[in-house]
Design an enzyme around this catalytic site. Structure first.
Site, short mmCIF file in Angstrom:
data_model
loop_
_atom_site.label_atom_id
_atom_site.label_comp_id
_atom_site.label_asym_id
_atom_site.label_seq_id
_atom_site.Cartn_x
_atom_site.Cartn_y
_atom_site.Cartn_z
CG HIS A 103 8.91 -1.60 11.38
ND1 HIS A 103 8.88 -0.86 10.21
CD2 HIS A 103 9.89 -1.06 12.15
CE1 HIS A 103 9.80 0.09 10.28
NE2 HIS A 103 10.43 -0.01 11.44
CG MET A 141 4.66 -3.67 3.40
SD MET A 141 4.67 -3.69 1.59
CE MET A 141 5.49 -5.23 1.28
CD GLU A 142 2.21 -5.88 8.12
OE1 GLU A 142 3.31 -5.99 8.70
OE2 GLU A 142 1.89 -4.84 7.50
CG ASP A 156 -0.67 -25.71 -3.85
OD1 ASP A 156 0.04 -26.31 -4.68
OD2 ASP A 156 -0.89 -26.14 -2.71
#
Length: 193
Positions: A103, A141-142, A156
């Site tokens: 969501h 999830m965030e 990176d």
């Protein structure tokens, strides 16, 4: 081969036919939701030296080998952690676009920190992300996305000096509040800085 369910629980993101569906949260109450996730990127000594706080700076005009590597790499290792912190915060805002059935949530607060650590497994950067929202569903999830994106950003930025020596792992939710299944991992004080 036939799959057998080992419990009475079902996968909430699949309907009876096994097709994907977004979980219906329309009947839930809005509450303050909070979740904290952690993760770690293990790095080599050179990369660690570039990002860890230095106890003392060399006298002006005398660059040691580490300072030469730092200058060639483009500056302070602290910048690596700051950029990764911003990437983690930004990652939370894109969670619903990255994870198809999440969501979209109105985030109230996102706190991401990256800390150089040394443990039995070696030298590493630990990421801790805490996310808060007033919503009908949780923000795990965030928080997980914040940690993942922050650690990928560290990867990176350090790949030129750490290359194949890096490993990301131990990503997990360590606390969750505001819903039915609240918890705090029992050894969380040992894990968090």
């Amino acid at each position: 081969m036939q799959l057998r369910l080992l419990s009475t629980h079902s996968l909430t993101h699949l309907d009876e036919a096994g097709s994907p569906k977004m979980v219906d949260v329309s009947e839930k109450e809005i509450t303050i939701r909070k979740a904290t996730a952690i993760g770690t990127i293990y790095i080599n000594d050179t990369a660690y030296s570039l990002v860890a706080e230095q106890a003392s700076e060399p006298p002006k005009g005398q660059l040691n080998a580490l300072e030469k590597v730092r200058a060639k790499a483009g500056g302070s290792g602290k910048n690596v952690l700051t950029i990764a912190q911003l990437a983690g915060i930004l990652g939370t805002k894109y969670t619903a676009q990255l994870i198809p059935l999440c969501h979209t949530l109105p985030l109230s607060n996102v706190d991401v920190s990256l800390i150089p650590i040394e443990n039995d497994l070696g030298k590493a950067i630990r990421c801790v992300a805490t996310v808060k929202a007033e919503a009908k569903t949780g923000v795990e999830m965030e928080a997980l996305t914040a940690v993942s994106v922050a650690l990928l950003t560290v990867w990176d930025m350090l790949k030129a000096v750490a290359g194949q020596d890096m490993r990301i792992g131990d990503i997990k939710v360590v606390s969750k509040e505001g819903g039915k299944s609240n918890f705090v991992q029992k050894d969380v004080d040992r894990i968090l800085p």
